[in-house]
Design an enzyme around this catalytic site. Structure first.
Site, PDB file in Angstrom:
ATOM      1  N   HIS A 105     -30.063  19.487  17.671  1.00  0.00           N
ATOM      2  CA  HIS A 105     -30.074  19.069  19.069  1.00  0.00           C
ATOM      3  C   HIS A 105     -30.734  20.125  19.937  1.00  0.00           C
ATOM      4  O   HIS A 105     -30.728  21.307  19.615  1.00  0.00           O
ATOM      5  CB  HIS A 105     -28.661  18.774  19.589  1.00  0.00           C
ATOM      6  CG  HIS A 105     -27.690  19.899  19.532  1.00  0.00           C
ATOM      7  ND1 HIS A 105     -27.119  20.348  18.354  1.00  0.00           N
ATOM      8  CD2 HIS A 105     -27.170  20.679  20.501  1.00  0.00           C
ATOM      9  CE1 HIS A 105     -26.282  21.342  18.611  1.00  0.00           C
ATOM     10  NE2 HIS A 105     -26.303  21.571  19.924  1.00  0.00           N
ATOM     11  N   HIS A 107     -30.839  21.522  23.892  1.00  0.00           N
ATOM     12  CA  HIS A 107     -30.212  21.561  25.202  1.00  0.00           C
ATOM     13  C   HIS A 107     -31.328  21.548  26.238  1.00  0.00           C
ATOM     14  O   HIS A 107     -32.291  22.325  26.126  1.00  0.00           O
ATOM     15  CB  HIS A 107     -29.404  22.853  25.385  1.00  0.00           C
ATOM     16  CG  HIS A 107     -28.212  22.947  24.508  1.00  0.00           C
ATOM     17  ND1 HIS A 107     -26.944  22.654  24.954  1.00  0.00           N
ATOM     18  CD2 HIS A 107     -28.090  23.293  23.210  1.00  0.00           C
ATOM     19  CE1 HIS A 107     -26.091  22.821  23.963  1.00  0.00           C
ATOM     20  NE2 HIS A 107     -26.763  23.214  22.887  1.00  0.00           N
TER      21      HIS A 107
END
Length: 145
Positions: A105, A107
Site C-alpha cells: 500500500h 500512503h
C-alpha cells in the site's frame, strides 16, 4: 533467509473481500483507494492493489503499471480537496521499516506548510469525519484529467 509469505487474513485483504468496511474513494479493476483510519494529516488516504502482494519487495512488477497511475490520481485529488501545499507519498516494506499492514500500500498524505505530521498509526479518527473527507476527495476526482 526466505521472504515472509503474503497472509490472506490481513486487514486490507479483508477490505478487498468486503469483510471489513472502509471509506472508499476510488476503485477500478486493479486498485482501491480509501481513507487511512489513523491519518497523519487531514486527507491522508491509501492506495492498494487488488492482487495479493505483501509489499514492494515481493510484488509482481506489472502491479505497478496499474497502481502508480492511481496513486498519482489520488495524490492530485487529495491535494486539491484539502488545499494542501504538497503531498507526501510513503510506502513501507517490512516491520523494521514501519510496515504495519502486510499488503502492499501507498500512503497519500497531504502536507501543509507550518504543520507537522502526526505519528504513523497512532490515533484513529472519527468515522463521520473520514466519510466527509472521502467525499471531498471523490468530488476533487471529478476535476482530474
Amino acid at each position: 533467509m526466505s521472504a515472509p509469505q503474503y497472509e490472506a487474513d490481513n486487514i486490507f485483504a479483508k477490505i478487498l473481500r468486503g469483510e471489513i468496511p472502509c471509506h472508499a474513494i476510488y476503485e477500478d479493476e486493479h486498485t482501491l483507494s480509501f481513507m487511512d483510519i489513523m491519518p497523519q494529516s487531514e486527507g491522508h488516504c491509501l492506495v492498494i492493489p487488488k492482487v495479493p502482494s505483501r509489499n514492494l519487495l515481493d510484488a509482481d512488477p506489472t502491479t505497478f503499471m496499474w497502481l502508480m497511475p492511481t496513486v498519482q490520481k489520488i495524490a492530485r485529488a487529495a491535494k486539491r480537496a484539502f488545499h494542501a501545499h504538497g503531498v507526501q507519498i510513503v510506502q513501507f516494506n517490512e516491520a523494521p521499516a514501519g510496515q504495519t499492514v502486510f499488503h502492499l500500500h501507498f500512503h497519500v498524505i497531504p502536507v501543509y506548510e507550518g504543520t507537522e505530521l502526526k505519528l504513523h498509526a497512532r490515533e484513529a479518527q472519527d468515522g463521520g469525519h473520514l466519510a466527509h473527507n472521502a467525499e471531498l476527495i471523490r468530488e476533487a476526482l471529478k476535476f482530474n484529467s
